[in-house]
Write a protein that holds these residues in place. Structure first.
Motif, PDB file in Angstrom:
ATOM      1  N   ASN A 161       0.871  -1.176   0.000  1.00 11.53           N
ATOM      2  CA  ASN A 161       0.000   0.000   0.000  1.00 11.53           C
ATOM      3  C   ASN A 161       0.909   1.227   0.000  1.00 11.53           C
ATOM      4  O   ASN A 161       1.547   1.511   0.980  1.00 11.53           O
ATOM      5  CB  ASN A 161      -0.866   0.060   1.264  1.00 11.53           C
ATOM      6  N   GLU A 204      -0.558   7.415  -1.082  1.00 13.59           N
ATOM      7  CA  GLU A 204      -2.015   7.489  -1.270  1.00 13.59           C
ATOM      8  C   GLU A 204      -2.717   8.095  -0.046  1.00 13.59           C
ATOM      9  O   GLU A 204      -3.900   8.421  -0.102  1.00 13.59           O
ATOM     10  CB  GLU A 204      -2.601   6.090  -1.531  1.00 13.59           C
ATOM     11  N   ARG A 228      -5.011  11.151  -0.221  1.00 10.50           N
ATOM     12  CA  ARG A 228      -6.312  10.938  -0.869  1.00 10.50           C
ATOM     13  C   ARG A 228      -7.336  10.425   0.142  1.00 10.50           C
ATOM     14  O   ARG A 228      -8.522  10.742   0.067  1.00 10.50           O
ATOM     15  CB  ARG A 228      -6.168   9.965  -2.040  1.00 10.50           C
ATOM     16  N   CYS A 256     -10.498   1.121   0.521  1.00 10.79           N
ATOM     17  CA  CYS A 256      -9.732   1.258  -0.706  1.00 10.79           C
ATOM     18  C   CYS A 256      -9.850   0.006  -1.564  1.00 10.79           C
ATOM     19  O   CYS A 256      -9.994  -1.100  -1.060  1.00 10.79           O
ATOM     20  CB  CYS A 256      -8.271   1.537  -0.388  1.00 10.79           C
ATOM     21  N   VAL A 310      -7.045   2.767  -5.212  1.00  9.20           N
ATOM     22  CA  VAL A 310      -5.659   3.122  -4.891  1.00  9.20           C
ATOM     23  C   VAL A 310      -4.695   2.229  -5.676  1.00  9.20           C
ATOM     24  O   VAL A 310      -5.068   1.158  -6.147  1.00  9.20           O
ATOM     25  CB  VAL A 310      -5.365   2.956  -3.376  1.00  9.20           C
ATOM     26  N   ARG A 311      -3.470   2.676  -5.755  1.00 11.23           N
ATOM     27  CA  ARG A 311      -2.443   1.872  -6.419  1.00 11.23           C
ATOM     28  C   ARG A 311      -2.052   0.712  -5.524  1.00 11.23           C
ATOM     29  O   ARG A 311      -2.206   0.761  -4.301  1.00 11.23           O
ATOM     30  CB  ARG A 311      -1.217   2.732  -6.693  1.00 11.23           C
TER      31      ARG A 311
END
Ligand code: UDP
Ligand code: MG
Length: 316
Positions: free
Chosen positions: A103, A107, A110, A124, A198-199
């Motif tokens: 994770n 992020e 955000r 997420c 999210v990435r």
């Protein structure tokens, strides 16, 4: 600590044998935290690591005000470790994440935006998930099945990058269930949840701490902890089998009367086949019942989900 000096944001991270990731994570995380307006604290929970994780964390703590290291007495599992972090954190907004940098800390802003918009739970969804095909496939089935049978609608049950308002964390802490599954429980307490994409990154170093067996245990916790669906299926399958057995038994008796004993002897093997089938089904039933009885047993015993060894705070 008086209210004014309480941090606004708490980050809770469980660590189990993550020595290769401690320094890297801290570097990236603190870089992000230094750029936000809110006051913060980071609670690192060492979940009984037997490598250098704890000593590395303690070193980081000495250099970083706002970093708290909670050391559990032994390995209690990811969700229990997060519960221990929840019990120690003081922020109004709490964010959990993994220690292996899957994770990205980048992020976090955000998630904060979503909090500022008034959401009390920020779930997420990992885009472009960087895990094995087997894990992705297993997650897809779990997400669909759980949404269907638990009534909890989540696109990604497994993502531990998640933001919770203090009220939700208090709710979770006041329900010390046996081996719980935090994302599902949080969703249960949420009033105004939101899902953001999210990435997801590949694990930077070290191996996944989840063997297939441990993963199976986690899925079973989620399934039995949040629905009675397996019991319902059991009832359905049981009813169907009983009906089949009755029909088959009647047919055999009628045929025995009509065709005589010689025919019956030749049917012995068919009967055996069905016997095996029934015995198997009964064992399956006992297994499912056992899972629930086990949960009741654990709940009745009220064993705490974790035991703290020490809480280490930064001393100036
Ligand atoms: N973890 C933990 N206790 C455990 C297993 C895992 O605290 O018994 C932590 C681990 O250090 C990591 C997070 O939980 O920070 C997720 O673990 P992992 O990356 O192994 O899971 P995966 O990404 O494979 O689902
Ligand atoms: Mg991971």
């Amino acid at each position: 600590m008086d209210k004014a000096s309480m941090p606004k944001l708490s980050i809770v991270i469980p660590f189990y044998n993550e020595q290769e990731n401690v320094t890297r994570l801290c570097e990236r995380l603190f870089h992000v935290l230094d750029s936000i307006q809110e006051t913060w604290e980071v609670i690192c929970v060492n979940d009984g690591s037997n490598d250098k994780t704890l000593s590395l964390l303690l070193k980081e703590k000495d250099a970083r005000p706002g970093l708290v290291v909670v050391d559990l007495a032994r390995n209690f599992g990811q969700h229990a470790a997060i519960m221990a972090g929840f019990a120690q954190c003081q922020g109004d907004w709490i964010i959990t994440m993994d220690a292996d940098l899957q994770n990205p800390p980048e992020e976090i802003p955000r998630l904060l935006d979503a909090f500022r918009q008034g959401h009390d739970l920020v779930a997420c969804v990992r885009m472009n998930r960087q895990d094995s095909l087997f894990r992705k496939w297993a997650s897809m089935i779990t997400n669909r099945l759980m949404t269907r049978i638990s009534g909890i609608s989540l696109r990604d049950f497994g993502c531990m990058l998640r933001g919770y308002d203090r009220e939700i964390v208090v709710g979770i802490l006041e329900n010390p269930e046996y081996r719980t599954f935090i994302p599902a429980l949080a969703q249960f307490f949420a009033r105004n949840p939101i899902e953001i994409e999210v990435r997801h990154e590949e694990r930077v170093a070290g191996d996944s701490k989840y063997s297939i067996l441990k993963l199976f245990g986690l899925q079973l916790d989620l399934l039995t902890g949040f629905s009675l669906w397996p019991l319902r299926v059991l009832f359905l399958v049981g009813s169907f089998m009983a009906f089949l057995g009755l029909a088959l038994g009647s047919a055999i008796i009628v045929l025995r009367i009509v065709l005589g004993s010689q025919w019956a002897a030749q049917g012995v093997f068919t009967l055996f086949a069905f016997m095996f089938f029934l015995v198997g089904a009964q064992f399956f039933a006992l297994g499912v019942l056992g899972e629930y009885i086990g949960r009741i047993f654990q709940a009745v015993r009220r064993r705490p989900p974790y035991i703290i060894g020490a809480v280490n705070r930064h001393e100036p």
